[in-house]
Write a protein that holds these residues in place. Structure first.
Motif, PDB file in Angstrom:
ATOM      1  N   LEU A 122      -3.694  -1.741   9.140  1.00 48.66           N
ATOM      2  CA  LEU A 122      -2.323  -2.161   9.657  1.00 48.66           C
ATOM      3  C   LEU A 122      -1.472  -2.344   8.614  1.00 48.66           C
ATOM      4  CD1 LEU A 122      -3.289  -4.624  12.573  1.00 48.66           C
ATOM      5  CD2 LEU A 122      -1.735  -2.808  12.897  1.00 48.66           C
ATOM      6  N   SER A 123      -0.162  -2.004   8.693  1.00 53.35           N
ATOM      7  CA  SER A 123       0.634  -2.194   7.278  1.00 53.35           C
ATOM      8  C   SER A 123       1.574  -3.180   7.510  1.00 53.35           C
ATOM      9  CB  SER A 123       1.251  -0.756   7.289  1.00 53.35           C
ATOM     10  OG  SER A 123       2.778  -0.777   7.066  1.00 53.35           O
ATOM     11  N   ASP A 124       1.985  -3.517   6.313  1.00 51.87           N
ATOM     12  CA  ASP A 124       2.966  -5.031   6.320  1.00 51.87           C
ATOM     13  C   ASP A 124       4.392  -4.226   6.799  1.00 51.87           C
ATOM     14  OD1 ASP A 124       3.562  -2.980   3.965  1.00 51.87           O
ATOM     15  OD2 ASP A 124       3.548  -4.582   2.370  1.00 51.87           O
ATOM     16  N   ALA A 125       4.388  -3.147   7.226  1.00 52.23           N
ATOM     17  CA  ALA A 125       5.806  -2.709   8.062  1.00 52.23           C
ATOM     18  C   ALA A 125       5.840  -3.094   9.200  1.00 52.23           C
ATOM     19  CB  ALA A 125       6.017  -1.394   7.859  1.00 52.23           C
ATOM     20  N   GLY A 126       4.600  -3.605   9.831  1.00 48.65           N
ATOM     21  CA  GLY A 126       4.513  -3.776  11.294  1.00 48.65           C
ATOM     22  C   GLY A 126       5.055  -5.246  11.519  1.00 48.65           C
ATOM     23  N   ARG A 127       4.775  -5.627  12.871  1.00 46.08           N
ATOM     24  CA  ARG A 127       5.518  -6.912  13.501  1.00 46.08           C
ATOM     25  C   ARG A 127       4.559  -7.947  13.638  1.00 46.08           C
ATOM     26  NH1 ARG A 127       7.237  -4.243  19.309  1.00 46.08           N
ATOM     27  NH2 ARG A 127       5.360  -3.106  19.063  1.00 46.08           N
ATOM     28  N   GLY A 128       3.601  -7.676  12.813  1.00 44.54           N
ATOM     29  CA  GLY A 128       2.384  -9.148  12.999  1.00 44.54           C
ATOM     30  C   GLY A 128       1.406  -9.015  14.043  1.00 44.54           C
ATOM     31  N   PHE A 129       0.978  -7.524  14.523  1.00 45.28           N
ATOM     32  CA  PHE A 129       0.090  -7.628  15.559  1.00 45.28           C
ATOM     33  C   PHE A 129      -1.366  -8.024  15.239  1.00 45.28           C
ATOM     34  CE2 PHE A 129      -3.471  -4.918  17.715  1.00 45.28           C
ATOM     35  CZ  PHE A 129      -3.049  -5.339  18.874  1.00 45.28           C
ATOM     36  N   GLY A 130      -1.567  -8.181  13.835  1.00 48.84           N
ATOM     37  CA  GLY A 130      -2.829  -8.449  13.281  1.00 48.84           C
ATOM     38  C   GLY A 130      -2.638  -8.703  11.676  1.00 48.84           C
ATOM     39  N   PRO A 131      -3.792  -8.780  11.163  1.00 47.37           N
ATOM     40  CA  PRO A 131      -3.479  -8.944   9.636  1.00 47.37           C
ATOM     41  C   PRO A 131      -2.984  -7.633   9.037  1.00 47.37           C
ATOM     42  CG  PRO A 131      -5.781  -9.432  10.393  1.00 47.37           C
ATOM     43  CD  PRO A 131      -5.023  -8.854  11.732  1.00 47.37           C
ATOM     44  N   GLN A 132      -2.184  -7.675   7.950  1.00 47.83           N
ATOM     45  CA  GLN A 132      -1.491  -6.187   7.517  1.00 47.83           C
ATOM     46  C   GLN A 132      -1.641  -6.447   5.996  1.00 47.83           C
ATOM     47  OE1 GLN A 132       2.203  -6.312  10.936  1.00 47.83           O
ATOM     48  NE2 GLN A 132       2.488  -7.033   8.694  1.00 47.83           N
TER      49      GLN A 132
ATOM     50  N   MET B  10      -0.219  -1.139  25.637  1.00 50.01           N
ATOM     51  CA  MET B  10      -0.773  -0.479  24.703  1.00 50.01           C
ATOM     52  C   MET B  10       0.276  -0.320  23.474  1.00 50.01           C
ATOM     53  SD  MET B  10      -3.934   0.658  24.767  1.00 50.01           S
ATOM     54  CE  MET B  10      -5.152   1.544  25.711  1.00 50.01           C
ATOM     55  N   VAL B  11       0.230  -0.628  22.249  1.00 49.90           N
ATOM     56  CA  VAL B  11       1.488  -0.466  21.397  1.00 49.90           C
ATOM     57  C   VAL B  11       0.575   0.339  20.180  1.00 49.90           C
ATOM     58  CG1 VAL B  11       2.932  -2.370  21.778  1.00 49.90           C
ATOM     59  CG2 VAL B  11       0.735  -2.865  20.278  1.00 49.90           C
ATOM     60  N   ASP B  12       1.445   1.280  19.472  1.00 51.27           N
ATOM     61  CA  ASP B  12       1.127   2.041  18.318  1.00 51.27           C
ATOM     62  C   ASP B  12       1.784   0.979  17.007  1.00 51.27           C
ATOM     63  OD1 ASP B  12      -0.583   3.621  19.644  1.00 51.27           O
ATOM     64  OD2 ASP B  12       0.838   5.189  19.846  1.00 51.27           O
ATOM     65  N   GLU B  13       1.074   0.401  16.255  1.00 48.02           N
ATOM     66  CA  GLU B  13       1.684  -0.293  15.172  1.00 48.02           C
ATOM     67  C   GLU B  13       1.483   0.378  14.002  1.00 48.02           C
ATOM     68  OE1 GLU B  13       3.298  -3.449  15.526  1.00 48.02           O
ATOM     69  OE2 GLU B  13       3.298  -2.172  17.387  1.00 48.02           O
ATOM     70  N   PRO B  14       2.407   0.085  12.859  1.00 43.23           N
ATOM     71  CA  PRO B  14       2.323   0.925  11.577  1.00 43.23           C
ATOM     72  C   PRO B  14       1.156   0.944  10.786  1.00 43.23           C
ATOM     73  CG  PRO B  14       4.601  -0.239  11.957  1.00 43.23           C
ATOM     74  CD  PRO B  14       3.738  -0.629  12.952  1.00 43.23           C
ATOM     75  N   ALA B  15       0.488   1.818  10.505  1.00 46.88           N
ATOM     76  CA  ALA B  15      -0.657   1.511   9.357  1.00 46.88           C
ATOM     77  C   ALA B  15      -0.815   2.410   8.344  1.00 46.88           C
ATOM     78  CB  ALA B  15      -1.788   1.888  10.507  1.00 46.88           C
ATOM     79  N   PHE B  16      -1.622   2.209   7.665  1.00 45.01           N
ATOM     80  CA  PHE B  16      -2.146   3.259   6.440  1.00 45.01           C
ATOM     81  C   PHE B  16      -3.298   3.719   6.802  1.00 45.01           C
ATOM     82  CE2 PHE B  16       0.364   0.007   4.029  1.00 45.01           C
ATOM     83  CZ  PHE B  16       1.645   0.871   3.713  1.00 45.01           C
ATOM     84  N   LEU B  17      -3.483   5.211   6.294  1.00 43.38           N
ATOM     85  CA  LEU B  17      -4.661   5.751   6.359  1.00 43.38           C
ATOM     86  C   LEU B  17      -5.055   6.328   4.817  1.00 43.38           C
ATOM     87  CD1 LEU B  17      -7.189   6.632   7.605  1.00 43.38           C
ATOM     88  CD2 LEU B  17      -6.021   9.067   8.327  1.00 43.38           C
ATOM     89  N   ALA B  18      -5.933   5.691   4.397  1.00 44.45           N
ATOM     90  CA  ALA B  18      -6.180   5.771   2.936  1.00 44.45           C
ATOM     91  C   ALA B  18      -7.601   6.814   2.816  1.00 44.45           C
ATOM     92  CB  ALA B  18      -6.452   4.686   2.027  1.00 44.45           C
ATOM     93  N   ARG B  19      -7.658   7.820   1.890  1.00 43.32           N
ATOM     94  CA  ARG B  19      -8.822   8.535   1.553  1.00 43.32           C
ATOM     95  C   ARG B  19      -9.179   8.079  -0.038  1.00 43.32           C
ATOM     96  NH1 ARG B  19      -7.525  13.919   1.762  1.00 43.32           N
ATOM     97  NH2 ARG B  19      -7.491  14.216  -0.372  1.00 43.32           N
ATOM     98  N   VAL B  20     -10.361   7.600  -0.088  1.00 43.25           N
ATOM     99  CA  VAL B  20     -10.809   7.280  -1.406  1.00 43.25           C
ATOM    100  C   VAL B  20     -12.174   7.738  -1.624  1.00 43.25           C
ATOM    101  CG1 VAL B  20     -10.961   5.047  -2.791  1.00 43.25           C
ATOM    102  CG2 VAL B  20      -9.900   4.863  -0.540  1.00 43.25           C
ATOM    103  N   ARG B  21     -12.131   8.183  -2.771  1.00 46.70           N
ATOM    104  CA  ARG B  21     -13.456   8.966  -3.119  1.00 46.70           C
ATOM    105  C   ARG B  21     -14.365   7.963  -4.199  1.00 46.70           C
ATOM    106  NH1 ARG B  21     -15.051  14.105  -2.216  1.00 46.70           N
ATOM    107  NH2 ARG B  21     -13.127  14.569  -1.624  1.00 46.70           N
ATOM    108  N   ARG B  22     -15.538   7.837  -3.728  1.00 48.06           N
ATOM    109  CA  ARG B  22     -16.322   7.172  -4.671  1.00 48.06           C
ATOM    110  C   ARG B  22     -16.856   7.957  -5.685  1.00 48.06           C
ATOM    111  NH1 ARG B  22     -21.366   5.960  -7.506  1.00 48.06           N
ATOM    112  NH2 ARG B  22     -22.578   4.602  -6.501  1.00 48.06           N
ATOM    113  N   LEU B  23     -16.673   7.606  -6.882  1.00 50.94           N
ATOM    114  CA  LEU B  23     -16.749   8.428  -8.075  1.00 50.94           C
ATOM    115  C   LEU B  23     -18.158   8.316  -8.457  1.00 50.94           C
ATOM    116  CD1 LEU B  23     -13.525   7.649 -10.104  1.00 50.94           C
ATOM    117  CD2 LEU B  23     -13.844   9.700  -8.659  1.00 50.94           C
TER     118      LEU B  23
END
Ligand code: SAM
Length: 209
Positions: A143-153, A196-209
């Motif tokens: 969940l992103s900090d652009a959201g309305r506080g649906f959960g931890p952001q 049901m609501v769709d809240e702003p979120a991030f999707l990160a792709r992180v590679r383990r080196l």
């Protein structure tokens, strides 16, 4: 950042059927991710909750393990898989203490990363490093900090700085996380509990080196 919620708080949410993230289906962002061919076995679905992503991937033939530290989450996940006739593997386990055996090519984190306080987030990322194969990918849906506080952001900077040495943040996109509004948020969100609501979120792709 608030303190990391305890295991019993999560377990209680499952026991009382009040978990706002239990939506009876996988997150659209994870379904889309799978469609793009971004996921390779073996897969760890960490903080799997009611098991929707593990069930989705097992049904599609992936070698996947769903893990959660809340025993009632794992009970519900197993019951959900059985009800849908899917042979899926689930285990009770702590994301902060994963056995470091470089096992996984893909780790799916749907709404786990964002719950950790600073110290636990650092421990979590270290723990993840131990279970990912070199070159393996971690997908973080938070969940992103652009959201309305649906959960931890979390903010973008929190994701960027968490994955430092030993990782490469390959992409960070904005997306949404779907949840069900509980009594606590109904008035603030201006909708009936159960919507049901769709809240702003991030999707990160992180590679383990
Ligand atoms: C917000 S829920 C998300 C559940 C699921 N991934 C989803 O998107 O529906 C976070 C889940 O992480 C689990 N969790 C929290 N801390 C954990 C830890 N240290 N180890 C394993 N699971 C944890 C909780 O019990 C809960 O099921």
């Amino acid at each position: 950042m608030d303190e990391t919620p305890t295991m019993s708080r999560f377990d209680q949410a499952y026991a009382s059927n009040t978990a706002p993230w239990v939506i009876g289906e996988p997150q659209p962002a994870i379904v889309e991710l799978e469609h793009t061919g971004a996921i390779s076995s073996p897969v760890l679905d960490i903080g799997c909750g009611a098991g929707e992503h593990t069930i989705l991937l097992a049904r599609l033939g992936y070698d996947v393990l769903g893990m959660d530290f809340a025993p009632r989450a794992i009970e519900q996940a197993r019951a959900n898989a059985a009800a849908r006739g899917v042979d899926a593997r689930f285990e009770v386990g702590d994301a902060l203490r994963l056995a470091g055996t470089s096992t996984y090519r893909t780790v799916i984190d749907s709404a786990l990363f964002h719950i950790f306080d600073d110290a636990d987030r650092a421990a979590y990322v270290r723990s993840l490093h131990g279970v990912c194969r070199p070159g393996g990918l971690v997908y973080v849906l938070a969940l992103s900090d652009a959201g309305r506080g649906f959960g931890p952001q979390v903010g973008e900077d929190t994701i960027r700085s968490a994955f430092g040495t030993g990782w490469e943040l390959e992409s960070l996109q904005t997306t949404t996380y779907r949840g069900v509004v509980g009594e606590a948020h109904a008035e603030a969100f201006g909708v009936a509990a159960g919507t049901m609501v769709d809240e702003p979120a991030f999707l990160a792709r992180v590679r383990r080196l």
